[in-house]
Every structure is written in structure tokens, then in C-alpha cells.
Motif scaffolding. Structure first.
Motif, PDB file in Angstrom:
ATOM      1  N   ILE B 151    -108.845  -4.543 -33.639  1.00  0.00           N
ATOM      2  CA  ILE B 151    -109.724  -4.152 -34.742  1.00  0.00           C
ATOM      3  C   ILE B 151    -110.695  -5.298 -35.024  1.00  0.00           C
ATOM      4  CG2 ILE B 151    -109.782  -3.504 -37.193  1.00  0.00           C
ATOM      5  CD1 ILE B 151    -108.239  -1.454 -35.606  1.00  0.00           C
ATOM      6  N   GLY B 152    -111.964  -4.951 -35.198  1.00  0.00           N
ATOM      7  CA  GLY B 152    -112.921  -5.951 -35.671  1.00  0.00           C
ATOM      8  C   GLY B 152    -113.799  -6.569 -34.596  1.00  0.00           C
ATOM      9  N   LEU B 153    -113.779  -6.001 -33.386  1.00  0.00           N
ATOM     10  CA  LEU B 153    -114.618  -6.558 -32.318  1.00  0.00           C
ATOM     11  C   LEU B 153    -116.096  -6.250 -32.569  1.00  0.00           C
ATOM     12  CD1 LEU B 153    -112.473  -5.589 -29.181  1.00  0.00           C
ATOM     13  CD2 LEU B 153    -112.762  -7.883 -30.175  1.00  0.00           C
ATOM     14  N   GLU B 154    -116.931  -7.122 -32.050  1.00  0.00           N
ATOM     15  CA  GLU B 154    -118.385  -6.908 -32.115  1.00  0.00           C
ATOM     16  C   GLU B 154    -118.736  -5.525 -31.535  1.00  0.00           C
ATOM     17  OE1 GLU B 154    -120.821  -9.049 -33.144  1.00  0.00           O
ATOM     18  OE2 GLU B 154    -122.379  -7.603 -32.587  1.00  0.00           O
ATOM     19  N   GLY B 155    -119.560  -4.789 -32.242  1.00  0.00           N
ATOM     20  CA  GLY B 155    -120.012  -3.494 -31.733  1.00  0.00           C
ATOM     21  C   GLY B 155    -119.042  -2.351 -31.961  1.00  0.00           C
ATOM     22  N   CYS B 156    -117.943  -2.626 -32.674  1.00  0.00           N
ATOM     23  CA  CYS B 156    -116.960  -1.569 -32.929  1.00  0.00           C
ATOM     24  C   CYS B 156    -116.919  -1.230 -34.426  1.00  0.00           C
ATOM     25  CB  CYS B 156    -115.562  -2.006 -32.497  1.00  0.00           C
ATOM     26  SG  CYS B 156    -115.398  -2.157 -30.708  1.00  0.00           S
ATOM     27  N   LEU B 157    -116.638   0.028 -34.706  1.00  0.00           N
ATOM     28  CA  LEU B 157    -116.347   0.457 -36.074  1.00  0.00           C
ATOM     29  C   LEU B 157    -115.086   1.305 -36.012  1.00  0.00           C
ATOM     30  CD1 LEU B 157    -117.055   0.950 -39.115  1.00  0.00           C
ATOM     31  CD2 LEU B 157    -118.191   3.036 -38.346  1.00  0.00           C
ATOM     32  N   ALA B 158    -114.016   0.816 -36.617  1.00  0.00           N
ATOM     33  CA  ALA B 158    -112.769   1.582 -36.647  1.00  0.00           C
ATOM     34  C   ALA B 158    -112.769   2.516 -37.848  1.00  0.00           C
ATOM     35  CB  ALA B 158    -111.579   0.631 -36.697  1.00  0.00           C
ATOM     36  N   THR B 159    -111.858   3.484 -37.822  1.00  0.00           N
ATOM     37  CA  THR B 159    -111.775   4.434 -38.927  1.00  0.00           C
ATOM     38  C   THR B 159    -110.320   4.662 -39.307  1.00  0.00           C
ATOM     39  OG1 THR B 159    -111.705   6.288 -37.376  1.00  0.00           O
ATOM     40  CG2 THR B 159    -113.852   5.699 -38.267  1.00  0.00           C
ATOM     41  N   ARG B 160    -110.102   4.830 -40.603  1.00  0.00           N
ATOM     42  CA  ARG B 160    -108.787   5.308 -41.046  1.00  0.00           C
ATOM     43  C   ARG B 160    -108.876   6.816 -41.210  1.00  0.00           C
ATOM     44  NH1 ARG B 160    -106.023   4.725 -47.038  1.00  0.00           N
ATOM     45  NH2 ARG B 160    -104.795   6.635 -46.853  1.00  0.00           N
ATOM     46  N   LEU B 161    -107.965   7.506 -40.566  1.00  0.00           N
ATOM     47  CA  LEU B 161    -107.849   8.956 -40.717  1.00  0.00           C
ATOM     48  C   LEU B 161    -106.918   9.207 -41.906  1.00  0.00           C
ATOM     49  CD1 LEU B 161    -106.802  11.271 -37.707  1.00  0.00           C
ATOM     50  CD2 LEU B 161    -106.810  11.929 -40.089  1.00  0.00           C
ATOM     51  N   GLN B 162    -107.414   9.898 -42.917  1.00  0.00           N
ATOM     52  CA  GLN B 162    -106.663  10.085 -44.175  1.00  0.00           C
ATOM     53  C   GLN B 162    -106.373  11.579 -44.384  1.00  0.00           C
ATOM     54  OE1 GLN B 162    -107.732   7.587 -47.626  1.00  0.00           O
ATOM     55  NE2 GLN B 162    -108.005   9.464 -48.792  1.00  0.00           N
ATOM     56  N   PRO B 163    -105.228  12.052 -43.869  1.00  0.00           N
ATOM     57  CA  PRO B 163    -104.962  13.501 -43.881  1.00  0.00           C
ATOM     58  C   PRO B 163    -104.133  13.962 -45.075  1.00  0.00           C
ATOM     59  CG  PRO B 163    -103.376  12.402 -42.475  1.00  0.00           C
ATOM     60  CD  PRO B 163    -104.178  11.318 -43.155  1.00  0.00           C
ATOM     61  N   ASN B 164    -104.529  13.579 -46.281  1.00  0.00           N
ATOM     62  CA  ASN B 164    -103.706  13.851 -47.465  1.00  0.00           C
ATOM     63  C   ASN B 164    -103.544  15.341 -47.751  1.00  0.00           C
ATOM     64  OD1 ASN B 164    -103.625  11.108 -47.741  1.00  0.00           O
ATOM     65  ND2 ASN B 164    -105.119  11.026 -49.416  1.00  0.00           N
ATOM     66  N   HIS B 165    -102.430  15.656 -48.425  1.00  0.00           N
ATOM     67  CA  HIS B 165    -102.172  17.044 -48.822  1.00  0.00           C
ATOM     68  C   HIS B 165    -101.517  17.028 -50.212  1.00  0.00           C
ATOM     69  CE1 HIS B 165    -100.290  21.013 -48.946  1.00  0.00           C
ATOM     70  NE2 HIS B 165    -101.175  21.382 -48.048  1.00  0.00           N
ATOM     71  N   PRO B 166    -101.925  17.956 -51.107  1.00  0.00           N
ATOM     72  CA  PRO B 166    -101.433  17.881 -52.491  1.00  0.00           C
ATOM     73  C   PRO B 166     -99.925  18.042 -52.646  1.00  0.00           C
ATOM     74  CG  PRO B 166    -102.865  19.805 -52.176  1.00  0.00           C
ATOM     75  CD  PRO B 166    -102.963  18.987 -50.941  1.00  0.00           C
ATOM     76  N   THR B 167     -99.246  18.659 -51.679  1.00  0.00           N
ATOM     77  CA  THR B 167     -97.782  18.756 -51.784  1.00  0.00           C
ATOM     78  C   THR B 167     -97.090  18.081 -50.604  1.00  0.00           C
ATOM     79  OG1 THR B 167     -97.765  20.907 -50.678  1.00  0.00           O
ATOM     80  CG2 THR B 167     -97.895  20.929 -53.083  1.00  0.00           C
ATOM     81  N   ASP B 168     -97.813  17.238 -49.894  1.00  0.00           N
ATOM     82  CA  ASP B 168     -97.253  16.532 -48.729  1.00  0.00           C
ATOM     83  C   ASP B 168     -96.713  17.500 -47.672  1.00  0.00           C
ATOM     84  OD1 ASP B 168     -97.816  14.020 -49.775  1.00  0.00           O
ATOM     85  OD2 ASP B 168     -95.908  13.924 -50.856  1.00  0.00           O
ATOM     86  N   ASP B 169     -97.292  18.691 -47.598  1.00  0.00           N
ATOM     87  CA  ASP B 169     -96.843  19.664 -46.609  1.00  0.00           C
ATOM     88  C   ASP B 169     -97.062  19.117 -45.192  1.00  0.00           C
ATOM     89  OD1 ASP B 169     -96.188  22.692 -46.104  1.00  0.00           O
ATOM     90  OD2 ASP B 169     -97.834  22.181 -44.753  1.00  0.00           O
ATOM     91  N   LEU B 170     -95.988  19.050 -44.417  1.00  0.00           N
ATOM     92  CA  LEU B 170     -96.069  18.383 -43.113  1.00  0.00           C
ATOM     93  C   LEU B 170     -97.040  19.073 -42.174  1.00  0.00           C
ATOM     94  CD1 LEU B 170     -92.338  17.378 -42.431  1.00  0.00           C
ATOM     95  CD2 LEU B 170     -94.182  15.970 -43.334  1.00  0.00           C
ATOM     96  N   LYS B 171     -97.027  20.403 -42.183  1.00  0.00           N
ATOM     97  CA  LYS B 171     -97.958  21.116 -41.287  1.00  0.00           C
ATOM     98  C   LYS B 171     -99.402  20.977 -41.756  1.00  0.00           C
ATOM     99  CE  LYS B 171     -95.040  24.355 -38.915  1.00  0.00           C
ATOM    100  NZ  LYS B 171     -94.749  25.768 -38.603  1.00  0.00           N
ATOM    101  N   GLY B 172     -99.598  20.982 -43.063  1.00  0.00           N
ATOM    102  CA  GLY B 172    -100.941  20.787 -43.595  1.00  0.00           C
ATOM    103  C   GLY B 172    -101.479  19.411 -43.217  1.00  0.00           C
TER     104      GLY B 172
END
Lengths: 264, 460
Positions: B151-172
Motif C-alpha cells: 500500500i502507498g506506492l507511487e502511482g497507486c491508489l488503494a481502496t477500502r471496500l465497505q459492504p455494510n448492511h443494516p442487519t449484518d446479513d451475511l448474504k447482503g
């Protein structure tokens, strides 16, 4: 939103995300044009955001609200925040009564006072506050219930000072919750026993998510009346009451900053 | 000691160092709420003149929050590296700004002074820097961290994938995760904010994420953003903890409000290190911060919100984190009122963290009661991209249905990568290519329907 509009030809193509969308309300599988979002998805987002912003900024219509009260007495008060812009920047002002308004509240002796506050969504208060108040009056036939107080530029804690001025032993603040993109008309209810100015949020109990597609008004009324009877019996609200609640009474307490929101 | 400045015939005095810092800050609602903001624009600029003349070393003998009263102050003072500080030790705050922007301040020079810079020095110089200055200097600083990728190399942009769900439903959650992976997201972390903050729920969510990661051999890390004490318990029970997350702030009292201490963070850090789950490196901590946290906990000690925020980065850097991000617009309009204030705060946070050697990312976000919209986030993401931000957060359609606020969409992040010619972390890019999701030659994430990929079976 687009139901009554002519569907575009592209929407006839089967959508591979259709089944997955049953699993979550999240905006998954949105189409791409280049790297960007499709026009309809951009506009749909903007429509939801517009609705949420309108919920925050539209003033509570007191005339309509009180119209449904008939001949019943009520009081109208405002907080020390003179306008919405100040209200949003200064939560502290939204927690205290404007001194002139405070002077209009006569000292009495009441078991409970209900307050309809605009909070962050006037839409929610407009929609659900009176019907919840009516439902509670029916449930609390043996209680002395003060006239309804309608409060503008209100935060949750404004109810504490209202209760003190009126001489009420308990306050129920019905208040518009911060709108999200999917729900802009959600009302929260905060119950506080023995309220005073400076009362901590940990001494309240909260029912949230009250709107036509969330907790219904009758369901909220049932839970609230259980809470109020227990609060009167135990002479407390807050964590102590939450621990005593049966499974069917789902309760929430305030959550810390950066974990959720802190709009009280 | 008092400070003063005469500006165009009017003399302004500032009672102490923290007052000077607060009055010099660009306007924001949180400082107004705290009663710390400058009372006029002229007073603000007078404070900046006085601050610019202040020797940098002042911050080594004059504390804003007393050493005896606060463990973050003690951490800052006790770990200060005088040798690293020596190249800039003779400068004033204004001179430091000029040096940072000069060609003399190369990436190497900036890295070598990081341990000698205190948060208060970083905050002070940021107050006399314009947005472009903050970006220009940040852009020169590289902070590289590793766990299962780089993470953090020149020319790179990393992303956090944030897959939240209001009831923590695993399939959701799995459906949102699939959406993000197909859009090339998740190299910084796949990280869930749980709706229910408990050990058992955290274990279930981590198991699901870890299973998916192993099944598809994804070179990334996963995280459930539960309280650090829960994560410690999850580790005790053998849970699949890659990264330990905690929200932190810049004072001892504010951290106590979050239910953490430096001791608990140390314990969690050591426990996560012994799991030895990283393949490329052992940066195992993930911190979230944000201006206004200390004031909202009534724990700001009369220090302006940007300076208190910078102090949180001293806490972060003590534990060699893989990732840190400011949740900049989440806190609401009483701290950052509108798009202008949110954008300024994000650039300040990124600059101060990078100057201290912290791998800073950002959740470019806002709530519905702030005066901001997606156009402001477009502006912010491009500015942060140009400034070399470590990572940004993406949620499906920019709409977090659990936390009820808006961030960036996966589409936004793809557009940003294209606009600024930024790539995912190299190991992750290689994986995307092997999965048939990425055309590396043209640097393009392909638009593949879920049914036509192996990943599509993730939600079954």
C-alpha cells in the motif's frame, strides 16, 4: 419513482444483478457507462438526496399539525436557535428553550408531557407525532398527560427543560431523525424519567426508525407504554430500564461518535 | 507566554500558544462551537503572521495540553527524535512552510524528518498553508506499508471496500462485496462496520470474509470494525483477524471516551503481530480518526479541532499501522459545516498525517444535514488523488445503508483512477487480471457480469 415513466429500451435487457438485489437495499450492480454511473442512477441518487435535504430544511407546518388536535390545548415553543442554519451549527442552542417561549409554559403537576419536535426531519414529525400522541392518550387513561408541546429547532434534550417548566415527571420527545437516502421520514422517541437541564443521554430510552416502512405507530405505542409503566414503577429510565426490558421491547441507547451518528 | 502581531495599524494579542493556533485556523463550525475561532478575518490573519514567526522548536518546550495531564502529550514528547528534527530545528513555522515546498525537501528528506515532527508542528505549518501547498507537499511523501499487498506506492491508489448492511446479513454483505470486487475495489481492505458491535457477530463476519478471501486467493486483508476490546477477545477465540481497527483521537480523555487507552492498543498490536497472518509485511493496525471527535467528547482542552486531530496521528504512528483514515465529513455540520470546510479538513488531515509518516487515507463523505453533495465529493477525491492519498473508501452507489451517510461509489473511484492514471496495489492488480476482471495493458477494470466470473459463486 420511475414507475409512471416510459421505460427506456435498455431496461428491457435482463439484469444479472436482479437476484442479488433481493439480498440488500444497497445500490449494488449499478451499470457503467465508461467508468461512470448511468443517467438514471445519478438522478435517482440526487432525488433521494433532495428528499433528505428537504426533510432537514422544510419548516414544521404547525397549522396542519395542530389542526388535527381539534379543541385540545397545546403549546408552541422554540429553542434558542433562531433559524435552521444556526440550529445545525449549534446543537447546544437547540437543547435550551428560548426564554420568552419558556415563560409561556405554566407550572403544573403532570405524570408526563409529550413533545413533538422537528429535529432533523420535519417530515417525520409531521407524519407520525400526532398519531403517536393520540395512541398514547388511549393507552394512558389513568395518567395525567400535559397538553402537547410543539417545539421547533429542537434537539432531544429540549424536552428536559419543557418538562421542568411544566412540572412533568416524565418527558416523551418525539423527534425527526437525521434522514438517510432511503428513509427521510423516520421519527425517534426518547423517554426520560425525572428530566432536568443537563440530563445525560445515558438516562434516556429510545425507540427509533418509526415510519410507515419501519416501526409502525401502533407498534411504537405498545413498546412506549410498556416502557413508561416500567419507568414509573422503577422511577428511572436509561440503562437500568433497558436491562429490565423483555426481548419483545427492542431498545437502543445512544452510540458513540464515529461508530454511528450523534445527532441528539 | 503571550503572542502578538500588528496588522495594518491594529494590534492583536494572543494569550497563549493554543489560542494562537486556534485563531490562525481556517474557519470551521467546530471551532466556532467551541468558542475558539477567530472573531474576524483580520484577527485570523494576524494570528497567522504571529504563528509564521514562531520558532518550530517552541513546540518542544511549550505543550498545548500539559504533559502531566495527558498520555498523548507524553507519547509525543517521549518519542520525539531530536536527530531527525535537526535539519529543520532552526526554522520558524513560516520558514518550515517554505522549506517543505522547496526542491530541497525531497521525498527522502521528508521521510527522514518524520520522526522529528510533532503533531503540533504539523498542525501549525498547515494553518499557514493553502490547499495547493498541502497537496504539493503531501504528494512528495511516500509512506509504504504491507500486509498481503503493498500500500502507498507511487502511482497507486488503494481502496477500502465497505459492504455494510443494516442487519449484518451475511448474504447482503457478500452481495455488496462481490459488487466491489468486480469493480476492482478492496486492495486496502475489505472492511465492514458491523451494525451490532459484539464478539459473536464479529467472529461470524470475519469468518465469512476470510473464507471468501481464501477461496479466491485474494491478496488483500479483511477487517470487522468492531471495538478493539472485542477484537482482542476474537483473537483469543482464534478468529481470523488480519487487522485490528480502532477509532482514536488526540487526547487521553477523548480516547477514554472511545473506551481505549495506549495500553489497550499496545496489547492488541502485540496480539495481532503474534498471529503472523501477513505474507508481505506485518503492519497490522487500522485506525480511524476525524476532526471534532475530541470536542464532542468534551475532551479538547481548549485546543482547536484540527490540532487535536493531528495529535491522533502520533497515537497511530506508535503502532505502525497498515492504514489510517480520517472519516472527514461524517461527524456533521456542527464541526464541518459545508463542502468547503470538509475539503479543507481532509487536505489538512492528509498532509499532517503524511508529514508524521502515517499511511493516510480518507473516507470522503458527508451527511444529509451538511451543506455538501456529491459534487463536493468529486472535487475532494480529485484533490486527494492529486495529493497522493493512500486510499479512499468506496460503498455501493456511494450510499451507506447502515451508517446513513454518503461516501464515494466504486464508479467514482474507477473514474478517479482513470482521471489521474492511478493503479490498484500491484499484487491486487495482478489478481484482478488473473480473474479476468482487469485489462492491465489498458489499465481498465472490465465490466463483467457476476454470472460470468468465478466470483459470482461467492453469494450462494
Amino acid at each position: 419513482m420511475t414507475d409512471d415513466r416510459i421505460t427506456s429500451p435498455t431496461s428491457q435487457i435482463p439484469d444479472p444483478w436482479q437476484d442479488l438485489r433481493q439480498l440488500t437495499r444497497a445500490r449494488i450492480g449499478l451499470g457503467r457507462t465508461g467508468n461512470g454511473l448511468k443517467t438514471n442512477d445519478v438522478l435517482d441518487f440526487q432525488a433521494s438526496h433532495a428528499q433528505a435535504r428537504d426533510a432537514v430544511h422544510t419548516p414544521l407546518n404547525i397549522e396542519i399539525l395542530t389542526g388535527s388536535l381539534g379543541d385540545e390545548p397545546y403549546y408552541c415553543v422554540q429553542s434558542r436557535a433562531p433559524d435552521r442554519s444556526t440550529y445545525l451549527r449549534r446543537p447546544d442552542l437547540g437543547r435550551r428553550l428560548d426564554p420568552e417561549a419558556a415563560a409561556t409554559l405554566p407550572k403544573g403537576d403532570w405524570d408526563v408531557v409529550f413533545v413533538a419536535g422537528d429535529g432533523l426531519s420535519s417530515f417525520a414529525t409531521q407524519q407520525s407525532a400526532i398519531s403517536l400522541f393520540r395512541a398514547m392518550q388511549a393507552q394512558l387513561a389513568d395518567w395525567t398527560v400535559a397538553p402537547l408541546v410543539i417545539a421547533t429547532q429542537a434537539r432531544v434534550a429540549l424536552g428536559d427543560e419543557i418538562a421542568v417548566m411544566l412540572g412533568a415527571r416524565m418527558v416523551v420527545m418525539m423527534i425527526g431523525e437525521r434522514p438517510g437516502l432511503s428513509v427521510a421520514d423516520s421519527m425517534g422517541v426518547y423517554l426520560t424519567y425525572g428530566p432536568y437541564v443537563g440530563c445525560p443521554d445515558s438516562s434516556r430510552n429510545c425507540l427509533s426508525n418509526i415510519h410507515p416502512h419501519g416501526m409502525t405507530v401502533p407498534a411504537a405505542a405498545a413498546k412506549l407504554s410498556w416502557l413508561m409503566r416500567e419507568a414509573r414503577h422503577l422511577k428511572l429510565t436509561g440503562v437500568g430500564l433497558k436491562d429490565a426490558a423483555p426481548e419483545v421491547v427492542t431498545l437502543e441507547t445512544s452510540v458513540p461518535l464515529l461508530e454511528k451518528d450523534n445527532d441528539q | 507566554m503571550a503572542y502578538g502581531c500588528t496588522l495594518r495599524g491594529e494590534h492583536y494579542t494572543f494569550g497563549d500558544l493554543k489560542t494562537l493556533m486556534a485563531k490562525a485556523s481556517p474557519a470551521r463550525s467546530g471551532d466556532e462551537l467551541a468558542g475558539l475561532a477567530a472573531s474576524s478575518d483580520a484577527q485570523r490573519i494576524a494570528a497567522r503572521y504571529a504563528l509564521a514567526d514562531l520558532p518550530l522548536r517552541t513546540f518542544l518546550h511549550e505543550t498545548l495540553i500539559p504533559y502531566e495531564a495527558d498520555d498523548v502529550t507524553r507519547l509525543i514528547m517521549d518519542t520525539h527524535d531530536a536527530q531527525a528534527f535537526s535539519p529543520v530545528a532552526s526554522l520558524t513555522v513560516g520558514g518550515f512552510r517554505d522549506w517543505l515546498l522547496s526542491d530541497e525537501a525531497t521525498s527522502e528528506a521528508l521521510s527522514s524528518i518524520a520522526a522529528g515532527i510533532t503533531p503540533e508542528m504539523a498542525a501549525a505549518v498547515s494553518k499557514i498553508m493553502r490547499n495547493q501547498d498541502l497537496m504539493t507537499v503531501s504528494r512528495k511523501i511516500r509512506v509504504v506499508t504491507k500486509f498481503r499487498n503493498t500500500i502507498g506506492l507511487e502511482g497507486c491508489l488503494a481502496t477500502r471496500l465497505q459492504p455494510n448492511h443494516p442487519t449484518d446479513d451475511l448474504k447482503g454483505i457478500a452481495a455488496s462485496t462481490l459488487d466491489g470486487l468486480l469493480r476492482g475495489m478492496g486492495d486496502a481492505v475489505i472492511g465492514i462496520n458491523p451494525a451490532t458491535d459484539s464478539v459473536s457477530n464479529g467472529l461470524a463476519l470475519l469468518e465469512m470474509l476470510d473464507h471468501a478471501r481464501q477461496r479466491y486467493d485474494i491478496p488483500t486483508q479483511t477487517c470487522v470494525l468492531t471495538h478493539v476490546t472485542n477484537t482482542i477477545e476474537i483473537m483469543n477465540r482464534g478468529g481470523a483477524v488480519d487487522l485490528v481497527l480502532q477509532s482514536i483521537a488526540g487526547t487521553q480523555k477523548a480516547n477514554e471516551g472511545f473506551g481505549v487507552s495506549l495500553g489497550i492498543l499496545k496489547e492488541a498490536h502485540e496480539a495481532a503481530l503474534t498471529l503472523n497472518r501477513g505474507t508481505l509485511g506485518n503492519n497490522v493496525m487500522y485506525f480511524e480518526t476525524g476532526q471534532g471527535a475530541a470536542l464532542s467528547a468534551e475532551a479538547n482542552h481548549g485546543v482547536d479541532q484540527q490540532t487535536v486531530e493531528a495529535r491522533a496521528y502520533a497515537v497511530a504512528r506508535a503502532y505502525n499501522p497498515l492504514l489510517v483514515n480520517t472519516v472527514v465529513g461524517f461527524i456533521g455540520p456542527e464541526y464541518l459545516y459545508d463542502g468547503k470546510q470538509i475539503i479543507r479538513a481532509a487536505l489538512e488531515d492528509h498532509f499532517c498525517a503524511k508529514l508524521l509518516g502515517v499511511p493516510m487515507g480518507c473516507d470522503a463523505c458527508y451527511t444529509n444535514h451538511a451543506e455538501a453533495d456529491q459534487d463536493d465529493m468529486d472535487n475532494l477525491m480529485v484533490l486527494l488523488g492529486a495529493a497522493g492519498i493512500t486510499f479512499l473508501i468506496g460503498v455501493p452507489g456511494a450510499d451507506d445503508i447502515m451508517l446513513n451517510y454518503q461516501s464515494l461509489s466504486f464508479h467514482d473511484l474507477l473514474s478517479l483512477r482513470k482521471l489521474l492514471n492511478l493503479k490498484p496495489a500491484p499484487e491486487f492488480a495482478g489478481w484482478l487480471e488473473r480473474m479476468g476482471l482487469y485489462d492491465a495493458r489498458n489499465d481498465k477494470v472490465l465490466d463483467v457480469p457476476p454470472g460470468q466470473t468465478l466470483l459470482g459463486q461467492m453469494v450462494r
